[in-house]
Design a protein around this motif. Structure first.
Motif, PDB file in Angstrom:
ATOM      1  N   GLU A  82       4.778 -26.587 -10.530  1.00 38.67           N
ATOM      2  CA  GLU A  82       3.556 -27.296 -10.928  1.00 38.67           C
ATOM      3  C   GLU A  82       2.291 -26.558 -10.503  1.00 38.67           C
ATOM      4  OE1 GLU A  82       5.092 -29.067  -7.063  1.00 38.67           O
ATOM      5  OE2 GLU A  82       5.943 -28.626  -9.026  1.00 38.67           O
ATOM      6  N   TRP A  83       2.398 -25.553  -9.668  1.00 39.75           N
ATOM      7  CA  TRP A  83       1.215 -24.784  -9.297  1.00 39.75           C
ATOM      8  C   TRP A  83       0.723 -24.043 -10.524  1.00 39.75           C
ATOM      9  CZ3 TRP A  83       1.335 -22.128  -3.874  1.00 39.75           C
ATOM     10  CH2 TRP A  83       1.574 -23.100  -2.908  1.00 39.75           C
ATOM     11  N   PRO A  84      -0.586 -23.959 -10.697  1.00 40.79           N
ATOM     12  CA  PRO A  84      -1.090 -23.312 -11.921  1.00 40.79           C
ATOM     13  C   PRO A  84      -0.753 -21.831 -11.966  1.00 40.79           C
ATOM     14  CG  PRO A  84      -2.897 -23.978 -10.472  1.00 40.79           C
ATOM     15  CD  PRO A  84      -1.634 -24.469  -9.852  1.00 40.79           C
ATOM     16  N   GLN A  85      -0.162 -21.430 -13.062  1.00 43.05           N
ATOM     17  CA  GLN A  85       0.124 -20.028 -13.327  1.00 43.05           C
ATOM     18  C   GLN A  85      -0.026 -19.830 -14.831  1.00 43.05           C
ATOM     19  OE1 GLN A  85       3.427 -17.908 -11.470  1.00 43.05           O
ATOM     20  NE2 GLN A  85       3.952 -19.810 -10.435  1.00 43.05           N
ATOM     21  N   VAL A  86      -0.328 -18.648 -15.206  1.00 39.93           N
ATOM     22  CA  VAL A  86      -0.438 -18.347 -16.634  1.00 39.93           C
ATOM     23  C   VAL A  86       0.961 -18.076 -17.155  1.00 39.93           C
ATOM     24  CG1 VAL A  86      -1.380 -16.767 -18.345  1.00 39.93           C
ATOM     25  CG2 VAL A  86      -2.744 -17.409 -16.355  1.00 39.93           C
ATOM     26  N   GLU A  87       1.383 -18.876 -18.130  1.00 34.54           N
ATOM     27  CA  GLU A  87       2.713 -18.645 -18.704  1.00 34.54           C
ATOM     28  C   GLU A  87       2.653 -17.419 -19.592  1.00 34.54           C
ATOM     29  OE1 GLU A  87       6.286 -20.863 -21.158  1.00 34.54           O
ATOM     30  OE2 GLU A  87       4.473 -21.963 -20.664  1.00 34.54           O
ATOM     31  N   PRO A  88       3.562 -16.496 -19.380  1.00 28.02           N
ATOM     32  CA  PRO A  88       3.562 -15.295 -20.227  1.00 28.02           C
ATOM     33  C   PRO A  88       3.796 -15.663 -21.682  1.00 28.02           C
ATOM     34  CG  PRO A  88       5.034 -15.059 -18.356  1.00 28.02           C
ATOM     35  CD  PRO A  88       4.626 -16.485 -18.403  1.00 28.02           C
ATOM     36  N   ALA A  89       3.335 -14.831 -22.555  1.00 29.21           N
ATOM     37  CA  ALA A  89       3.532 -15.080 -23.988  1.00 29.21           C
ATOM     38  C   ALA A  89       5.017 -15.061 -24.290  1.00 29.21           C
ATOM     39  CB  ALA A  89       2.817 -14.014 -24.804  1.00 29.21           C
ATOM     40  N   PRO A  90       5.526 -16.075 -24.978  1.00 27.01           N
ATOM     41  CA  PRO A  90       6.952 -16.063 -25.327  1.00 27.01           C
ATOM     42  C   PRO A  90       7.213 -15.011 -26.390  1.00 27.01           C
ATOM     43  CG  PRO A  90       5.863 -17.936 -26.315  1.00 27.01           C
ATOM     44  CD  PRO A  90       4.842 -17.237 -25.466  1.00 27.01           C
ATOM     45  N   PRO A  91       8.400 -14.511 -26.508  1.00 33.47           N
ATOM     46  CA  PRO A  91       9.539 -14.781 -25.654  1.00 33.47           C
ATOM     47  C   PRO A  91       9.655 -13.723 -24.555  1.00 33.47           C
ATOM     48  CG  PRO A  91      10.273 -13.689 -27.630  1.00 33.47           C
ATOM     49  CD  PRO A  91       8.771 -13.749 -27.681  1.00 33.47           C
ATOM     50  N   LEU A  92       9.160 -14.017 -23.384  1.00 40.21           N
ATOM     51  CA  LEU A  92       9.277 -13.091 -22.258  1.00 40.21           C
ATOM     52  C   LEU A  92      10.752 -12.867 -21.962  1.00 40.21           C
ATOM     53  CD1 LEU A  92       7.734 -11.511 -20.126  1.00 40.21           C
ATOM     54  CD2 LEU A  92       7.943 -13.483 -18.631  1.00 40.21           C
ATOM     55  N   GLY A  93      11.124 -11.644 -21.805  1.00 41.48           N
ATOM     56  CA  GLY A  93      12.524 -11.336 -21.557  1.00 41.48           C
ATOM     57  C   GLY A  93      13.291 -11.026 -22.818  1.00 41.48           C
ATOM     58  N   ALA A  94      12.682 -11.238 -23.977  1.00 42.54           N
ATOM     59  CA  ALA A  94      13.356 -10.869 -25.224  1.00 42.54           C
ATOM     60  C   ALA A  94      13.428  -9.354 -25.278  1.00 42.54           C
ATOM     61  CB  ALA A  94      12.581 -11.404 -26.419  1.00 42.54           C
ATOM     62  N   PRO A  95      14.453  -8.811 -25.905  1.00 39.94           N
ATOM     63  CA  PRO A  95      14.576  -7.349 -25.919  1.00 39.94           C
ATOM     64  C   PRO A  95      13.384  -6.703 -26.607  1.00 39.94           C
ATOM     65  CG  PRO A  95      16.168  -8.351 -27.413  1.00 39.94           C
ATOM     66  CD  PRO A  95      15.503  -9.465 -26.665  1.00 39.94           C
ATOM     67  N   ALA A  96      12.886  -5.673 -25.999  1.00 37.83           N
ATOM     68  CA  ALA A  96      11.780  -4.935 -26.604  1.00 37.83           C
ATOM     69  C   ALA A  96      12.312  -4.183 -27.817  1.00 37.83           C
ATOM     70  CB  ALA A  96      11.204  -3.945 -25.599  1.00 37.83           C
ATOM     71  N   PRO A  97      11.502  -4.051 -28.858  1.00 39.07           N
ATOM     72  CA  PRO A  97      11.980  -3.299 -30.010  1.00 39.07           C
ATOM     73  C   PRO A  97      12.321  -1.875 -29.598  1.00 39.07           C
ATOM     74  CG  PRO A  97       9.702  -4.056 -30.336  1.00 39.07           C
ATOM     75  CD  PRO A  97      10.152  -4.529 -28.997  1.00 39.07           C
ATOM     76  N   GLU A  98      13.512  -1.464 -29.973  1.00 43.46           N
ATOM     77  CA  GLU A  98      13.939  -0.115 -29.608  1.00 43.46           C
ATOM     78  C   GLU A  98      13.301   0.896 -30.552  1.00 43.46           C
ATOM     79  OE1 GLU A  98      18.158   0.173 -29.355  1.00 43.46           O
ATOM     80  OE2 GLU A  98      18.304  -1.687 -28.227  1.00 43.46           O
ATOM     81  N   PRO A  99      12.849   2.011 -30.011  1.00 44.68           N
ATOM     82  CA  PRO A  99      12.269   3.021 -30.889  1.00 44.68           C
ATOM     83  C   PRO A  99      13.343   3.609 -31.810  1.00 44.68           C
ATOM     84  CG  PRO A  99      12.505   3.881 -28.669  1.00 44.68           C
ATOM     85  CD  PRO A  99      12.869   2.423 -28.617  1.00 44.68           C
ATOM     86  N   ALA A 100      12.909   4.047 -32.962  1.00 43.88           N
ATOM     87  CA  ALA A 100      13.853   4.655 -33.900  1.00 43.88           C
ATOM     88  C   ALA A 100      14.455   5.902 -33.274  1.00 43.88           C
ATOM     89  CB  ALA A 100      13.123   5.020 -35.190  1.00 43.88           C
ATOM     90  N   ALA A 101      15.735   6.108 -33.551  1.00 44.09           N
ATOM     91  CA  ALA A 101      16.406   7.289 -33.015  1.00 44.09           C
ATOM     92  C   ALA A 101      15.787   8.543 -33.624  1.00 44.09           C
ATOM     93  CB  ALA A 101      17.897   7.226 -33.338  1.00 44.09           C
ATOM     94  N   PRO A 102      15.542   9.540 -32.814  1.00 41.60           N
ATOM     95  CA  PRO A 102      14.948  10.767 -33.356  1.00 41.60           C
ATOM     96  C   PRO A 102      15.926  11.482 -34.276  1.00 41.60           C
ATOM     97  CG  PRO A 102      15.592  11.080 -31.075  1.00 41.60           C
ATOM     98  CD  PRO A 102      15.818   9.635 -31.391  1.00 41.60           C
ATOM     99  N   VAL A 103      15.371  12.284 -35.156  1.00 45.93           N
ATOM    100  CA  VAL A 103      16.209  13.016 -36.098  1.00 45.93           C
ATOM    101  C   VAL A 103      17.026  14.073 -35.372  1.00 45.93           C
ATOM    102  CG1 VAL A 103      16.192  14.483 -38.151  1.00 45.93           C
ATOM    103  CG2 VAL A 103      14.606  12.571 -37.972  1.00 45.93           C
ATOM    104  N   SER A 104      16.494  14.579 -34.268  1.00 46.61           N
ATOM    105  CA  SER A 104      17.231  15.591 -33.521  1.00 46.61           C
ATOM    106  C   SER A 104      18.480  14.971 -32.896  1.00 46.61           C
ATOM    107  CB  SER A 104      16.346  16.193 -32.431  1.00 46.61           C
ATOM    108  OG  SER A 104      15.983  15.181 -31.524  1.00 46.61           O
ATOM    109  N   ARG A 105      19.386  15.804 -32.479  1.00 41.67           N
ATOM    110  CA  ARG A 105      20.652  15.356 -31.903  1.00 41.67           C
ATOM    111  C   ARG A 105      20.402  14.635 -30.579  1.00 41.67           C
ATOM    112  NH1 ARG A 105      25.907  16.176 -32.596  1.00 41.67           N
ATOM    113  NH2 ARG A 105      27.236  16.492 -30.794  1.00 41.67           N
ATOM    114  N   LEU A 106      21.069  13.490 -30.404  1.00 40.38           N
ATOM    115  CA  LEU A 106      20.907  12.720 -29.174  1.00 40.38           C
ATOM    116  C   LEU A 106      21.683  13.380 -28.042  1.00 40.38           C
ATOM    117  CD1 LEU A 106      21.434   9.132 -30.616  1.00 40.38           C
ATOM    118  CD2 LEU A 106      19.289  10.118 -29.832  1.00 40.38           C
TER     119      LEU A 106
END
Length: 195
Positions: A82-106
């Motif tokens: 109940e203590w005031p805190q700013v709620e992070p923008a949802p969905p916090l903890g959702a997977p971040a968009p993964e960058p596209a795989a580079p054309v070069s060999r991984l």
């Protein structure tokens, strides 16, 4: 979350874990953010132990990712909800968009990270299922299961460069063969018997 009185031996001896102190009154609205992030960092289970919520992880990389998220979240987990805190923008903890795989060999480390992410998100299971289905249909269509699996990966992750899809499917097949050899070879042999 486990609510029973005694902890199992598996829980007591779990090697990779993060303990978060439960504040007075519990986590309240913050619990969903904590749980989302733990799951997205690879935690398969959690339980309550001695006034802490314990999240289990399979490896140190996932454990470190969750600890980093806890620090970066800017939420004071120790104070009552109940203590005031700013709620992070949802969905916090959702997977971040993964960058596209580079054309070069991984390189092997990138490939290992990608496979780990695919396993965690359930993409590996769907790609392998498509691969096996393609092998069963190989008598009708040429190419075995690879085209089916590559199409499934393209549906799941359209951001991945088309030139990288087949190597990524091969990496998933190799991981499955390494970790589930008996099952995978048995499923592949079903196709041979049906021809």
């Amino acid at each position: 979350m486990t609510t029973r009185g005694s902890l199992s031996r598996l829980e007591k001896d779990w090697p990779q874990r993060v303990d978060v102190a439960i504040p007075p009154g519990g986590f309240g609205w913050r619990f969903k953010h904590l749980l989302w992030s733990a799951r997205n960092c690879g935690s398969p289970r959690h339980w309550e132990e001695r006034g802490h919520l314990v999240f289990a992880f399979y490896d140190g990389i996932d454990t470190a990712a969750f600890r980093d998220w806890l620090a970066a979240s800017s939420i004071d987990w120790r104070c009552p909800p109940e203590w005031p805190q700013v709620e992070p923008a949802p969905p916090l903890g959702a997977p971040a968009p993964e960058p596209a795989a580079p054309v070069s060999r991984l390189d092997p480390a990138e490939l290992s990270d990608w496979v780990r992410g695919a396993l965690r998100r359930g993409h590996a299971r769907r790609v392998i299922r498509a691969y096996l289905k393609g092998n069963r249909l190989a008598s009708k269509y040429a190419g075995g299961g690879m085209p089916e699996a590559v199409r499934e990966l393209a549906d799941l992750r359209p951001d991945i460069d088309p030139q990288q899809r087949q190597p990524l499917v091969q990496a998933l097949c190799e991981w499955t063969l390494d970790h589930h050899r008996a099952w995978f070879t048995r499923e592949l042999r079903k196709h041979e018997r049906n021809q």
